[in-house]
Design an enzyme around this catalytic site. Structure first.
Site, PDB file in Angstrom:
ATOM      1  N   GLY A  41       0.810  -1.211   0.000  1.00  0.00           N
ATOM      2  CA  GLY A  41       0.000   0.000   0.000  1.00  0.00           C
ATOM      3  C   GLY A  41       0.844   1.262   0.000  1.00  0.00           C
ATOM      4  N   GLY A 177       2.004  22.163  -1.498  1.00  0.00           N
ATOM      5  CA  GLY A 177       1.177  21.361  -0.613  1.00  0.00           C
ATOM      6  C   GLY A 177       2.006  20.661   0.442  1.00  0.00           C
ATOM      7  N   GLY A 265       1.132  16.824  -6.170  1.00  0.00           N
ATOM      8  CA  GLY A 265       0.056  15.957  -5.721  1.00  0.00           C
ATOM      9  C   GLY A 265      -0.088  14.658  -6.483  1.00  0.00           C
ATOM     10  N   HIS A 440       0.424  20.228  34.435  1.00  0.00           N
ATOM     11  CA  HIS A 440       1.342  21.357  34.259  1.00  0.00           C
ATOM     12  C   HIS A 440       2.744  20.933  34.707  1.00  0.00           C
ATOM     13  CE1 HIS A 440       2.858  25.467  34.318  1.00  0.00           C
ATOM     14  NE2 HIS A 440       3.413  25.179  35.482  1.00  0.00           N
TER      15      HIS A 440
END
Length: 477
Positions: A41, A177, A265, A440
């Site tokens: 993939g 991008g 892209g 904190h």
């Protein structure tokens, strides 16, 4: 010729396809997966995992160079690029092997898949698969080059950029991008003279302007040359260098570098599927048309992931795969809700993370909102660790205080955003949020400050309305 019958055949074994296969099998379906290969993939092989592996090396290089801020003196670090790439390959092989082991628990057919008709799929030359339902999960491919002379001159795309054996001395990045930003910064940090060429005045046009402008400034401060409002005219060779000729401000300019990185892209991968034979409508650029149930124009064929052209994100593909498989096997019409699923992050430094609606989206929808921001440079933990770039921004409904969106530009934004996602998942208001304990000093507590400001502003508006000074209505940001 081999012929087999299945309840569901999934085309593509990436994250979305694998999720669909597991879901269908859990429902008792007989499932097959067809994949042209290489198996694993996009995310594993040429996307999320290899890029973040390399970015980690670039970030460490930068941290060493900047360590004197914390009182740590160090010589200029040495880049062993070959070692970076070999580590990346080893890491990715581990991920891919694990995914392949999972895929091989199904009937797995390797080869190019194409529809014969709406119930029949051919894989390679001699395998025919029949099924009642199909899920198309073929992902995306690098967008074709659009500039005159680019093919002839030569360039690298995002796939090649992740597997160079050695870096170029200089590079021109075409595009603004997330791929251009992440890998452009990586190349710069490992010593490559980097120029990013963009048509817009700023990077990342899909995030709010204040976030994008700030990040653009940070990258420039780091030494990356960013040329905005530039239109590429042509690409050509000049001896051993590659030249990009562009127009800016009505004049022609040129820049040269050893390499060009085409980062404009990806597009849905529909090539060769013969979707017309199955009655599936699609567009080569925008992808396969699907409704909210992930059904295509053929109600027995579903499409998920990048091939749909919607939110090319792994978690979205997985969610789509699970919904599509359930709808296919049960005949249901469960719909996907993108309102939170479209949350995303960009692994620049500082990182960008977005959840819910952006200011641009709320403005376009004519929806009233309030916003509050808080700088990391004013935040105790960020100051202590020397990570003061950026800010957090929270958007809320001006009447009930419902959190509408959060954007973070800053350290560990990709992790910090999950608190906002969880809050919005449960429809939290800023009043709810300020009651949540925050440790904190932590980076996470920075989110409480814009929430507190919004609480004060909304309560002030309510009190004024009760006094008759003004109505409870839309407030300006």
């Amino acid at each position: 010729m081999t012929e087999q019958n299945y309840d569901l055949v999934i085309i593509g074994g990436g994250s979305g396809g694998y999720a669909a296969a597991r879901t269908a099998r859990d429902l008792g379906a007989r499932v097959a997966i067809a994949d042209v290969g290489p198996l694993g993939g996009l995310c594993i092989l040429n996307g999320c995992m290899p890029s973040k592996t390399l970015i980690a090396s670039g970030d460490l290089m930068h941290a060493i160079r900047e360590s004197d801020v914390l009182g740590v003196r160090s010589a200029e670090p040495h880049v062993d690029y070959r070692a970076m790439i070999e580590r990346k390959r080893e890491v990715i092989k581990g991920f891919a092997d694990y995914r392949i082991e999972g895929l091989e628990t199904f009937d797995l057919y390797e080869g190019m898949a194409s529809f014969v008709d709406e119930n029949t799929l051919r894989v390679g030359d001699d395998i025919i698969l029949h099924a009642s339902n199909f899920v198309v999960a073929t992902g995306s491919v690098v967008a074709p080059s659009i500039f005159p002379g680019l093919e002839e001159t030569g360039y690298i795309d995002s796939d090649a950029a992740l597997d160079l054996n050695s870096p170029p001395s200089s590079i021109i990045v075409l595009g603004g991008g997330y791929v251009a930003v992440e890998l452009g910064q990586f190349f710069s940090r490992v010593g490559v003279a980097t120029t990013i060429l963009i048509r817009k005045p700023r990077l990342l046009t899909d995030v709010d302007e204040d976030v994008a402008v700030a990040l653009t400034g940070y990258l420039r401060d780091e030494g990356i040359r960013i040329v905005g409002e530039a239109t590429v005219s042509r690409v050509e060779r000049n001896g051993k260098l590659k030249r990009v000729v562009y127009r800016k401000g009505g004049e022609e300019h040129a820049i040269e570098a050893e390499e060009i990185f085409y980062a404009l892209g990806r597009v849905p991968n529909t090539s060769g599927l013969q979707l017309e034979r199955a009655g599936v409508k699609y567009h080569p650029i925008s992808g396969i048309d699907v409704d909210a149930t992930l059904r295509t124009s053929n109600p027995h064929i579903f499409a998920i992931g990048d091939v749909t052209g919607r939110y090319p994100l792994v978690h979205v593909a997985i969610q789509q795969g699970e919904i599509a498989a359930r709808n296919a096997m049960r005949g249901t019409r469960d719909a996907i809700d993108y309102s939170l699923s479209k949350a995303h992050t960009i692994f620049s430094d500082p990182q960008v993370a977005v959840a819910g609606e952006t200011e641009a989206e709320l403005t376009a929808a004519n929806r009233p909102y309030l916003k509050a921001t808080y700088l990391f440079s004013d935040h105790g933990k960020a100051i202590s660790i020397g990570k003061t770039k950026g800010f957090v921004k929270m958007l809320a409904d001006p009447e009930d205080g419902c959190i509408l969106g959060v954007q973070i530009l800053g350290p560990e934004a990709s992790d910090l955003i999950h608190e906002a996602i969880a809050a919005m998942h449960f429809h939290s208001t800023v009043f709810d949020f300020v009651r949540i304990p925050h440790l904190h000093p932590t980076l996470a507590e920075i989110l409480t400050y814009p929430a507190e400001e919004l609480v004060v502003r909304i309560e002030g508006t309510r009190m004024a309305a009760q006094r008759g000074d003004l109505p409870v209505a839309a407030a300006v940001p």
